[in-house]
Motif scaffolding. Sequence first.
Motif, PDB file in Angstrom:
ATOM      1  N   ALA A   4       0.832  -1.208   0.000  1.00  0.00           N
ATOM      2  CA  ALA A   4       0.000   0.000   0.000  1.00  0.00           C
ATOM      3  C   ALA A   4       0.862   1.252   0.000  1.00  0.00           C
ATOM      4  CB  ALA A   4      -0.927  -0.010   1.215  1.00  0.00           C
ATOM      5  N   THR A   5       1.941   1.240   0.776  1.00  0.00           N
ATOM      6  CA  THR A   5       2.843   2.390   0.841  1.00  0.00           C
ATOM      7  C   THR A   5       3.525   2.622  -0.493  1.00  0.00           C
ATOM      8  OG1 THR A   5       3.243   1.881   3.178  1.00  0.00           O
ATOM      9  CG2 THR A   5       4.758   3.421   2.118  1.00  0.00           C
ATOM     10  N   VAL A   6       3.936   1.536  -1.145  1.00  0.00           N
ATOM     11  CA  VAL A   6       4.583   1.640  -2.459  1.00  0.00           C
ATOM     12  C   VAL A   6       3.633   2.271  -3.477  1.00  0.00           C
ATOM     13  CG1 VAL A   6       5.545   0.334  -4.407  1.00  0.00           C
ATOM     14  CG2 VAL A   6       6.140  -0.297  -2.061  1.00  0.00           C
ATOM     15  N   LEU A   7       2.393   1.808  -3.474  1.00  0.00           N
ATOM     16  CA  LEU A   7       1.409   2.328  -4.430  1.00  0.00           C
ATOM     17  C   LEU A   7       1.101   3.795  -4.157  1.00  0.00           C
ATOM     18  CD1 LEU A   7      -0.982  -0.750  -4.615  1.00  0.00           C
ATOM     19  CD2 LEU A   7       0.643  -0.002  -6.350  1.00  0.00           C
ATOM     20  N   LEU A   8       1.019   4.168  -2.881  1.00  0.00           N
ATOM     21  CA  LEU A   8       0.773   5.565  -2.545  1.00  0.00           C
ATOM     22  C   LEU A   8       1.930   6.452  -2.964  1.00  0.00           C
ATOM     23  CD1 LEU A   8      -0.929   5.333   0.965  1.00  0.00           C
ATOM     24  CD2 LEU A   8      -1.969   6.038  -1.185  1.00  0.00           C
ATOM     25  N   PHE A 154      -9.202  -0.452  -0.691  1.00  0.00           N
ATOM     26  CA  PHE A 154      -8.121  -1.359  -1.048  1.00  0.00           C
ATOM     27  C   PHE A 154      -6.732  -0.866  -0.654  1.00  0.00           C
ATOM     28  CE2 PHE A 154     -11.541  -2.532  -4.009  1.00  0.00           C
ATOM     29  CZ  PHE A 154     -11.626  -3.885  -3.737  1.00  0.00           C
ATOM     30  N   LEU A 155      -6.600   0.420  -0.302  1.00  0.00           N
ATOM     31  CA  LEU A 155      -5.275   0.938   0.050  1.00  0.00           C
ATOM     32  C   LEU A 155      -5.219   1.605   1.421  1.00  0.00           C
ATOM     33  CD1 LEU A 155      -3.785   2.564  -3.195  1.00  0.00           C
ATOM     34  CD2 LEU A 155      -3.164   0.411  -2.108  1.00  0.00           C
ATOM     35  N   LEU A 156      -6.101   2.550   1.667  1.00  0.00           N
ATOM     36  CA  LEU A 156      -5.900   3.473   2.773  1.00  0.00           C
ATOM     37  C   LEU A 156      -6.510   3.026   4.105  1.00  0.00           C
ATOM     38  CD1 LEU A 156      -6.391   6.688   0.669  1.00  0.00           C
ATOM     39  CD2 LEU A 156      -4.271   5.910   1.695  1.00  0.00           C
ATOM     40  N   GLU A 157      -7.529   2.174   4.036  1.00  0.00           N
ATOM     41  CA  GLU A 157      -8.103   1.693   5.298  1.00  0.00           C
ATOM     42  C   GLU A 157      -7.075   0.910   6.109  1.00  0.00           C
ATOM     43  OE1 GLU A 157     -11.753  -0.426   4.998  1.00  0.00           O
ATOM     44  OE2 GLU A 157     -12.954   1.389   4.703  1.00  0.00           O
ATOM     45  N   SER A 158      -6.241   0.147   5.422  1.00  0.00           N
ATOM     46  CA  SER A 158      -5.217  -0.642   6.124  1.00  0.00           C
ATOM     47  C   SER A 158      -4.180   0.239   6.795  1.00  0.00           C
ATOM     48  CB  SER A 158      -4.522  -1.591   5.137  1.00  0.00           C
ATOM     49  OG  SER A 158      -3.840  -0.855   4.123  1.00  0.00           O
ATOM     50  N   LEU A 159      -4.093   1.501   6.349  1.00  0.00           N
ATOM     51  CA  LEU A 159      -3.155   2.452   6.949  1.00  0.00           C
ATOM     52  C   LEU A 159      -3.827   3.336   7.990  1.00  0.00           C
ATOM     53  CD1 LEU A 159      -1.264   3.562   3.702  1.00  0.00           C
ATOM     54  CD2 LEU A 159      -0.561   1.829   5.363  1.00  0.00           C
ATOM     55  N   GLY A 160      -5.125   3.110   8.232  1.00  0.00           N
ATOM     56  CA  GLY A 160      -5.848   3.874   9.243  1.00  0.00           C
ATOM     57  C   GLY A 160      -6.262   5.268   8.825  1.00  0.00           C
ATOM     58  N   VAL A 161      -6.322   5.531   7.497  1.00  0.00           N
ATOM     59  CA  VAL A 161      -6.697   6.852   6.995  1.00  0.00           C
ATOM     60  C   VAL A 161      -8.217   6.935   6.856  1.00  0.00           C
ATOM     61  CG1 VAL A 161      -6.445   8.514   5.113  1.00  0.00           C
ATOM     62  CG2 VAL A 161      -4.518   7.042   5.747  1.00  0.00           C
TER      63      VAL A 161
END
Length: 518
Positions: A4-8, A154-161
């Motif tokens: 997720a960090t790579v894609l962001l 698919f990306l940001l929920e896992s990062l708590g955003v």
Amino acid sequence: MNSATVLLFFVFAYFIGLLVIAYITSRNSDNQSFFIGNKKSKWWLVAFGMIGTSLSGVTFISVPGTVGKITGGDYLYGGFEYYMMVIGFFIGYFIVAFILLPLYYRMNLTSIYTYLGRRFNIEAHKIGSLFFIISRSIGATARLYLVVNVLQIFLLESLGVPFWVTAAVILLMVLLYTFEGGVKTIVITDTLQTSFMILSLIGCIVYILSNLNLSAGEAYTILADQQYTHLINTDINSKTYFLKTVLGGMFITIAMTGLDQEMMQKNISVDNLKNSKKNMLTFAVTLLFVNLAFLFLGGLLYLFAMENGAQYDTIVNIINGQETVSNVFGFKDAAGNINNIMGDDLFPALSLQGYFPMAISVIFIIGLISALFPSADGALTAVTSSYCVDLLTLNDDTTLTEKQKKKIRMRIHLIFTLVFFALIMIFKAINDKSIVYLIMEVAGYTYGPLLGLFAFGIFTRFQIMKKGAILAVTLIAPVLTYAINTMVTHYSDYRIGVELIIINGLLTFIGLWLIRKK
């Protein structure tokens, strides 16, 4: 560093590139640069960039997903049935090129709704602008919501955003690179974004074909055997009956392109009518191939899912009182969890949850962002332009300096950004994936009066003299259209689909005919 960090990282790197382009193109810009690019846009740049604006994130995600949906009840599309509407779009673009564009260039318009003011009165001018602002604001934010929601899930929920932060950041990005340059900037950035979107489309097709060890021809044969290439719906009662889909697509293009300030402000930014026609026709032909490629990709996604252990099933939903049938795939992701994936989720789920390699995930996310920005930046610029030019008559105000006008325009631009944010949050509160399809239906109600107004102006010579008469007609016609749609659905097996906009436009035309000055 997780995926997720790579894609962001790639998302923000892409945005920095847009800011650099915006900085270069907005130097020495003024209000005319913002509204119509000083009429110096290259026709081939506009044609290519309009592909991204027309397709949007809905096409990027939803059109591939429609391929596997079963045609049953009142569901929108199945197989390649959507292509019938694309053919209607194609016909509509020729009408725009040879009827509407000559009119706009002959009158040297900044806002196309100025035509209504000159043809009828100031009331018609402002009504046309208001219908456009409402239509484009709702439609653009619905499309924007769909993509923002995909990024969130698919990306940001896992990062708590939180969702609201995601929406706010995306809109801030759009605001920053359109704030100064407007059309002058987005003609260039839309071209860049369309390039990335098409490269993403091609990259995903090539990868899946390679993974399945198939040629394009072999894949198409398999899709045809499994009924994924079904093209023509001959059920006259269905919403996707092929004749009304073609006709509906044609009138949708006339209204949502030819009578839409967002789409037309790019066309009338081209230096002359001949080149603007080239732009429109090149764009029309290109869309035939691009939409076909998205449908082909949709079929490949279902083949890929089945090849990788997907268990096929169908579910029946009741949406707005109507039965819909959809495909569901349940299969294990890279972590061993079982996922149930429906049509619209299939492409992002495969791309972002470990089914595709990281390189393809990067290609997908860049393509998705490239589909998101053109539909958002153009809409934000267009509603700002229409409000300033049509409702505030900023261009005609001789009491203000250019600097004061620019300050007002920037303030309006910011206000509409906040309006877009509020609408996205409303869609999130509703939290219904069918909202996107509902908004497409709503477009039939909001663009129909524009279709009737312009048709009456172009094809008759009558005037409307009674004060408030045009407003009354344009409000009554959508109400009658809704009543007709409700009664037809309730008392018959026939289902009104995209021809809704034709009914609405016709009722508006008839209403204007009845109140004309004899």
